[in-house]
Every structure is written in structure tokens, then in C-alpha cells.
Motif scaffolding. Structure first.
Motif, mmCIF file in Angstrom:
data_model
loop_
_atom_site.group_PDB
_atom_site.id
_atom_site.type_symbol
_atom_site.label_atom_id
_atom_site.label_comp_id
_atom_site.label_asym_id
_atom_site.label_seq_id
_atom_site.Cartn_x
_atom_site.Cartn_y
_atom_site.Cartn_z
ATOM 1 N N SER A 1 -25.421 -15.656 -25.965
ATOM 2 C CA SER A 1 -26.178 -14.687 -26.457
ATOM 3 C C SER A 1 -25.532 -14.295 -27.760
ATOM 4 C CB SER A 1 -26.506 -13.648 -25.437
ATOM 5 O OG SER A 1 -27.091 -12.740 -26.362
ATOM 6 N N HIS A 2 -26.478 -14.139 -28.858
ATOM 7 C CA HIS A 2 -25.917 -13.568 -30.110
ATOM 8 C C HIS A 2 -25.757 -11.953 -30.048
ATOM 9 C CE1 HIS A 2 -30.033 -13.427 -30.836
ATOM 10 N NE2 HIS A 2 -29.920 -12.495 -31.687
ATOM 11 N N LYS A 3 -26.378 -11.465 -29.053
ATOM 12 C CA LYS A 3 -26.468 -9.930 -28.806
ATOM 13 C C LYS A 3 -25.268 -9.061 -28.232
ATOM 14 C CE LYS A 3 -31.512 -9.981 -28.675
ATOM 15 N NZ LYS A 3 -32.703 -10.117 -27.755
ATOM 16 N N LYS A 4 -24.550 -10.225 -27.402
ATOM 17 C CA LYS A 4 -23.189 -9.640 -26.743
ATOM 18 C C LYS A 4 -22.100 -10.386 -27.129
ATOM 19 C CE LYS A 4 -25.840 -7.191 -23.898
ATOM 20 N NZ LYS A 4 -25.640 -5.695 -23.870
ATOM 21 N N ASN A 5 -20.863 -10.003 -26.728
ATOM 22 C CA ASN A 5 -19.585 -10.673 -27.026
ATOM 23 C C ASN A 5 -19.369 -11.745 -26.353
ATOM 24 O OD1 ASN A 5 -18.840 -8.778 -29.187
ATOM 25 N ND2 ASN A 5 -17.850 -7.399 -27.570
ATOM 26 N N THR A 6 -18.845 -12.771 -27.202
ATOM 27 C CA THR A 6 -18.536 -14.085 -26.369
ATOM 28 C C THR A 6 -17.344 -13.844 -25.622
ATOM 29 O OG1 THR A 6 -19.821 -15.370 -27.943
ATOM 30 C CG2 THR A 6 -18.210 -16.602 -26.504
ATOM 31 N N SER B 1 -21.033 -10.265 -21.373
ATOM 32 C CA SER B 1 -21.084 -11.526 -22.124
ATOM 33 C C SER B 1 -22.204 -12.289 -21.092
ATOM 34 C CB SER B 1 -19.841 -12.225 -21.907
ATOM 35 O OG SER B 1 -18.637 -11.968 -22.562
ATOM 36 N N ILE B 2 -22.906 -12.927 -22.120
ATOM 37 C CA ILE B 2 -24.043 -13.809 -21.385
ATOM 38 C C ILE B 2 -23.753 -15.252 -22.090
ATOM 39 C CG2 ILE B 2 -26.693 -14.251 -21.602
ATOM 40 C CD1 ILE B 2 -27.135 -11.255 -22.134
ATOM 41 N N THR B 3 -23.519 -15.976 -20.986
ATOM 42 C CA THR B 3 -23.406 -17.582 -21.264
ATOM 43 C C THR B 3 -24.538 -18.483 -20.682
ATOM 44 O OG1 THR B 3 -21.044 -16.961 -21.474
ATOM 45 C CG2 THR B 3 -21.655 -19.321 -21.050
#
Length: 142
Positions: free
Chosen positions: A99-104, A128-130
Motif C-alpha cells: 500500500s502506498h498509504k503505509k510504510n513498507t 504495513s500492508i502487503t
């Protein structure tokens, strides 16, 4: 000492000098040949070792919507043929969909390696959202 004796001594000295010079050249050539032999033997051992090395490779693809999984995810991979001893595992991520809204945040670890299988643990943490991941792996050994 007569002139003829002196002349003979000089000729013998010349012969001796040339013989010693030739011996030195031959010794130098022998040293070079011995070094070449050692280098060739080393190369032969390397090639024999390489000939006995076997590799197997594969791909892991996990995508939400296609696969049902949650983090952490452990993937067990079974080899087609067993190795004589646990192989060396090399792997790399070629796709990481987040997700571009959370840190990877993403981590992979080899959990275990045996002669017949190995396991990779894939995980994220915090918020993180993967959505998906793609990995390639290769196992090489005897």
C-alpha cells in the motif's frame, strides 16, 4: 704450465660455464612446468567439484485475491531430488506489492534447510500492508 694446457683449461672453463648456464635454464623451465602442473591440478579439482554440483530453482508467488494467506507466511519447498547434504539457498524478491498509504516493511528468512526441503518465512510488521510478493530461489549442492 704450458700454453696448450692453459688453452685447454680455458676451453674446459668455457664448457663448464655453458653447462652451468644450461643447467640453470633447465631448472627454471622445470620450476615453471611444476607451477603449471599445480595450477592445472587445481583447475581439475575445481572442475570435478563443479561437475558434481546440482542446482534446482523455483518461484514463489503470493497475491491476495489469488491465494489465501496471512502474515507471517511460511512456505515449505520440497526438492525434486534429495541432495547429499543440505544445499546452499539463494533467493531474491522480484515483486513486492504494498500500500502506498503505509510504510513498507517486509522480511524474508530461511527457517530451515535439509537434504530434501527448506522453508522461507515471509513477514511484515506494524501497520504495513502487503498485497503480494514474488520470490525466486535456487538451491545448489551435491
Amino acid at each position: 704450465m704450458s700454453e696448450s694446457c692453459q688453452s685447454q683449461n680455458i676451453r674446459w672453463m668455457d664448457v663448464l660455464y655453458h653447462l652451468l648456464y644450461d643447467v640453470h635454464r633447465v631448472e627454471s623451465k622445470i620450476e615453471n612446468l611444476e607451477k603449471s602442473k599445480r595450477d592445472m591440478n587445481k583447475e581439475i579439482r575445481t572442475l570435478k567439484h563443479r561437475r558434481n554440483t546440482v542446482c534446482e530453482s523455483g518461484v514463489i508467488k503470493l497475491y491476495h485475491g489469488v491465494h489465501r494467506f496471512s502474515w507471517p507466511y511460511v512456505k515449505h519447498i520440497y526438492f525434486k531430488k534429495h541432495f547429499e547434504k543440505p544445499p546452499v539457498i539463494t533467493y531474491g524478491i522480484f515483486t513486492l506489492d504494498t500500500s502506498h498509504k503505509k510504510n513498507t516493511r517486509f522480511r524474508t528468512d530461511v527457517v530451515y534447510i535439509t537434504k530434501s526441503k527448506f522453508a522461507l518465512k515471509l513477514r511484515t510488521w506494524n501497520d504495513s500492508i502487503t498485497y503480494g510478493v514474488g520470490l525466486s530461489w535456487m538451491a545448489c549442492g551435491k
